[in-house]
Design a protein around this motif. Structure first.
Motif, short mmCIF file in Angstrom:
data_model
loop_
_atom_site.label_atom_id
_atom_site.label_comp_id
_atom_site.label_asym_id
_atom_site.label_seq_id
_atom_site.Cartn_x
_atom_site.Cartn_y
_atom_site.Cartn_z
N UNK A 87 25.05 -16.38 21.08
CA UNK A 87 23.67 -16.84 21.26
C UNK A 87 22.76 -15.69 21.69
N UNK A 88 23.26 -14.85 22.61
CA UNK A 88 22.46 -13.71 23.07
C UNK A 88 22.18 -12.75 21.93
N UNK A 89 23.17 -12.53 21.08
CA UNK A 89 22.97 -11.64 19.92
C UNK A 89 21.97 -12.24 18.95
N UNK A 90 22.05 -13.57 18.75
CA UNK A 90 21.08 -14.25 17.88
C UNK A 90 19.66 -14.02 18.38
N UNK A 91 19.46 -14.24 19.69
CA UNK A 91 18.12 -14.13 20.25
C UNK A 91 17.59 -12.72 20.10
N UNK A 92 18.44 -11.72 20.32
CA UNK A 92 18.00 -10.34 20.15
C UNK A 92 17.53 -10.10 18.72
N UNK A 93 18.22 -10.68 17.76
CA UNK A 93 17.82 -10.50 16.36
C UNK A 93 16.54 -11.27 16.04
N UNK A 94 16.30 -12.40 16.72
CA UNK A 94 15.04 -13.11 16.55
C UNK A 94 13.88 -12.28 17.09
N UNK A 95 14.07 -11.76 18.30
CA UNK A 95 12.98 -11.10 19.01
C UNK A 95 12.70 -9.71 18.45
N UNK A 96 13.74 -9.04 18.01
CA UNK A 96 13.60 -7.69 17.47
C UNK A 96 14.18 -7.62 16.07
N UNK A 97 13.46 -8.15 15.08
CA UNK A 97 13.95 -8.07 13.69
C UNK A 97 14.21 -6.62 13.31
N UNK A 98 15.36 -6.38 12.71
CA UNK A 98 15.75 -5.01 12.40
C UNK A 98 15.48 -4.68 10.93
N UNK A 99 15.16 -3.44 10.68
CA UNK A 99 14.90 -2.98 9.32
C UNK A 99 15.35 -1.54 9.21
N UNK A 100 16.25 -1.29 8.29
CA UNK A 100 16.70 0.07 8.03
C UNK A 100 15.66 0.78 7.18
N UNK A 101 15.37 2.02 7.49
CA UNK A 101 14.40 2.80 6.73
C UNK A 101 15.08 3.97 6.05
N UNK A 102 14.42 4.54 5.06
CA UNK A 102 14.97 5.71 4.37
C UNK A 102 15.28 6.81 5.39
N UNK A 103 16.47 7.37 5.28
CA UNK A 103 16.86 8.43 6.20
C UNK A 103 17.66 7.96 7.40
N UNK A 104 17.66 6.64 7.66
CA UNK A 104 18.49 6.12 8.75
C UNK A 104 19.97 6.26 8.39
N UNK A 105 20.84 6.49 9.36
CA UNK A 105 22.27 6.66 9.07
C UNK A 105 22.98 5.34 8.79
N UNK A 106 24.18 5.47 8.23
CA UNK A 106 25.05 4.36 7.92
C UNK A 106 26.27 4.39 8.81
N UNK A 107 26.90 3.25 8.95
CA UNK A 107 28.19 3.14 9.64
C UNK A 107 29.24 2.71 8.63
N UNK A 108 30.28 3.53 8.45
CA UNK A 108 31.41 3.17 7.60
C UNK A 108 32.54 2.67 8.50
N UNK A 109 33.17 1.58 8.10
CA UNK A 109 34.23 0.95 8.90
C UNK A 109 35.51 0.98 8.08
#
Length: 291
Positions: A87-109
């Motif tokens: 629930x806390x993670x959900x709220x963070x995503x509601x309040x701070x919508x995220x958007x990757x921009x050109x040049x931002x790094x990636x995470x490989x798993x």
């Protein structure tokens, strides 16, 4: 839109999914008692009748997301530790919508889980999908680098830290252009479907509130729309616009979501206070944000 898109095994718009949304915005990660009668009232306000609401409560309890905890003679529930974190993670995503921009790094798993632990391997794959990671190849997944901490937290919960390695990289190279490759790694058809449904719910919520500007109407429209927005924040990795088609609905739905929050979140929060006697989790979270 029949796919299950999150770890609560719930389809957007179903009673279980709406219950998750209602609980998330009402209690968040506050593990205090919430009476069953208040939950049923809130569910009724979003169009879920008494019996389906109670069935959804029973289902979430059986899956360990809710814990029955009466307060004297008053039956009620608290969120489990795990549900509270979600629930806390959900709220963070509601309040701070995220958007990757050109040049931002990636995470490989990268992971290699022994065959004797194939059940955990299956859970890992499911959780990576639910979190919004893309599947590059067997044992190799990808997501925006800002999700790295979230990935490590999930892996630790599964007890697989020794079997998973993440890499932060700045570029993707290969025979296939990145904007084409990402269409193979993520289910953008599902994300598009969710965006389209959210835009319809947004329009309906705004129109209803303009006709009847009261807290209950705001709560109904806001929660219904939020129930469709929440899985978008997991299914859609919010990649740079340069990687998406010109008609990508996310370009429209992000500002529409912000408009929805600006217009309906506060009056919806007043309805939550009327029913439960407590501030909404969204209000409490926003007050804690640094100014």
């Amino acid at each position: 839109m029949e796919k299950i898109v999150d770890e609560f095994d719930s389809r957007p718009g179903s009673a279980t999914s709406l219950l998750r949304t209602v609980l998330g915005v009402t209690v968040g990660n506050d593990r205090t008692h919430l009476p069953t009668s208040s939950i049923v009232t809130l569910m009724g306000a979003v169009g879920v009748a008494d019996q389906p609401a109670r069935t959804a409560l029973t289902r979430l309890k059986a899956k360990g997301h809710l814990v029955a905890q009466p307060d004297g003679p008053t039956p009620g529930y608290v969120a489990s530790d795990r549900a509270a974190r979600v629930f806390a993670r959900d709220i963070l995503r509601y309040v701070r919508p995220r958007l990757m921009t050109d040049g931002d790094p990636w995470c490989l798993i990268s992971f290699s889980v022994p065959e004797q632990d194939r059940g955990l391997r299956h859970q890992l794959r499911r959780r990576l999908t639910w979190m919004g990671c893309g599947n590059v190849a067997n044992g190799l997944w990808i997501c925006p680098a800002y999700m790295d901490d979230e990935v490590h937290e999930m892996v630790a919960e599964l007890g697989l830290t020794g079997h998973v390695t993440t890499f932060i990289v700045s570029e993707i190279h290969g025979e296939t252009r990145p904007d084409v490759a990402v269409t193979r790694w993520w289910d953008f058809e599902l994300a598009r479907d969710l965006h389209d449904h959210f835009l319809a719910a947004h329009a309906a919520a705004m129109a209803a509130y303009s006709q009847s500007p009261d807290p209950r109407t705001a709560f109904h429209g806001w929660t219904r729309a939020l129930d469709l927005w929440r899985p978008i924040t997991y299914v859609d990795p919010a990649l740079p616009s340069s990687m998406m088609s010109a008609d990508w609905p996310g370009t429209v739905s992000v500002p529409k979501f912000l408009e929805l929050s600006d217009s309906l979140e506060q009056p919806a929060g007043r309805f939550i206070e009327e029913v439960t006697g407590r501030r909404s989790a969204m209000s409490a979270f926003r007050e804690e944000l640094p100014r």
